[in-house]
Design an enzyme around this catalytic site. Structure first.
Site, PDB file in Angstrom:
ATOM      1  N   THR A  11      54.219  57.415  -1.340  1.00 11.78           N
ATOM      2  CA  THR A  11      53.904  55.995  -1.387  1.00 11.78           C
ATOM      3  C   THR A  11      53.714  55.475   0.012  1.00 11.78           C
ATOM      4  O   THR A  11      54.521  55.721   0.902  1.00 11.78           O
ATOM      5  CB  THR A  11      54.999  55.125  -2.035  1.00 11.78           C
ATOM      6  OG1 THR A  11      55.148  55.517  -3.375  1.00 11.78           O
ATOM      7  CG2 THR A  11      54.622  53.663  -2.010  1.00 11.78           C
ATOM      8  N   LYS A  43      51.232  51.119  -7.856  1.00 13.09           N
ATOM      9  CA  LYS A  43      52.472  50.688  -7.220  1.00 13.09           C
ATOM     10  C   LYS A  43      52.396  49.261  -6.696  1.00 13.09           C
ATOM     11  O   LYS A  43      53.329  48.785  -6.074  1.00 13.09           O
ATOM     12  CB  LYS A  43      52.802  51.635  -6.070  1.00 13.09           C
ATOM     13  CG  LYS A  43      52.872  53.087  -6.489  1.00 13.09           C
ATOM     14  CD  LYS A  43      52.936  53.984  -5.293  1.00 13.09           C
ATOM     15  CE  LYS A  43      52.569  55.391  -5.616  1.00 13.09           C
ATOM     16  NZ  LYS A  43      52.428  56.202  -4.434  1.00 13.09           N
ATOM     17  N   ALA A 165      46.526  57.964   4.976  1.00 11.03           N
ATOM     18  CA  ALA A 165      46.248  59.070   4.056  1.00 11.03           C
ATOM     19  C   ALA A 165      45.750  60.307   4.795  1.00 11.03           C
ATOM     20  O   ALA A 165      46.002  61.436   4.360  1.00 11.03           O
ATOM     21  CB  ALA A 165      45.235  58.637   3.001  1.00 11.03           C
ATOM     22  N   CYS A 168      49.522  61.396   6.586  1.00  3.15           N
ATOM     23  CA  CYS A 168      50.729  61.623   5.783  1.00  3.15           C
ATOM     24  C   CYS A 168      50.390  62.415   4.520  1.00  3.15           C
ATOM     25  O   CYS A 168      49.573  61.965   3.714  1.00  3.15           O
ATOM     26  CB  CYS A 168      51.357  60.284   5.412  1.00  3.15           C
ATOM     27  SG  CYS A 168      52.822  60.445   4.359  1.00  3.15           S
ATOM     28  N   THR A 171      50.650  60.580   1.053  1.00  2.00           N
ATOM     29  CA  THR A 171      49.810  59.399   0.865  1.00  2.00           C
ATOM     30  C   THR A 171      48.397  59.861   0.537  1.00  2.00           C
ATOM     31  O   THR A 171      47.886  60.778   1.173  1.00  2.00           O
ATOM     32  CB  THR A 171      49.791  58.549   2.157  1.00  2.00           C
ATOM     33  OG1 THR A 171      51.122  58.186   2.490  1.00  2.00           O
ATOM     34  CG2 THR A 171      48.949  57.295   1.986  1.00  2.00           C
TER      35      THR A 171
END
Length: 183
Positions: A11, A43, A165, A168, A171
């Protein structure tokens, strides 16, 4: 020997307040250890008659419980986001059930941006940028770097999550974007 999953991960949630807009952008990845379980989780959502946007980082089941509690507090305190968050944080810190929840929330309305934590914290960033979750620091750095560009809040959010993204592994670039006018 393969690595054993260490728990749910993933997340990145980012909120940007710029000009006459505030946005929360969240990625869609949920991971268990080093395995992507779901790539399109939602989310980020509008709550409180659509006047509040909330995004969560942490356990999905815990987040649903927190969304529900926050909506109850918003209803009880007539949509006053800060008051609802303070009351929810008190409950989160003192209620035996809630204390076990593993999540953080970013919440915004037209006037305020807040971070809620399980430690009972209600934090308001000075610069109108919130970033939580595994890729939060990457998204935060990118958003801060883009704030002085000729970009609106949504574009800063989308680009910043794209950068997170790329860096990580928890992500992805499957984004949910919710926006409010601040006028």
């Amino acid at each position: 020997m393969s690595e054993q999953p260490k728990g749910w991960r993933g997340t990145t949630i980012l909120s940007v307040r710029k000009g006459d807009k505030v946005v929360i952008v969240g990625d869609g990845q949920v991971s268990l250890g080093n395995t992507v379980i779901k790539a399109n989780a939602r989310k980020v959502r509008k709550i409180g008659d659509g006047n509040v946007i909330a995004g969560f980082a942490g356990s999905t089941a815990d987040a649903f419980a927190l969304f529900e509690r926050l909506e109850e507090k918003l209803e009880r305190y007539n949509g006053q986001l800060t008051r609802a968050c303070v009351e929810m944080a008190k409950d989160w810190r003192t209620d035996r059930y809630l204390r076990k929840l593993e999540a953080m929330m970013a919440v915004v309305d037209k006037d305020v941006s807040l971070i809620l934590t399980g430690n009972g914290d209600v934090l308001e960033p000075a610069d109108g940028i919130i970033a939580i979750g595994s890729g939060g620091n990457f998204a935060l750095a990118a958003a801060k770097a883009l704030m002085d560009q000729d970009l609106d809040a949504e574009e800063i959010g989308r680009r910043s999550l794209g950068i997170a993204a790329d860096i990580c592994v928890y992500t992805n670039d499957n984004l949910t974007v919710e926006t409010l006018d601040t006028k």
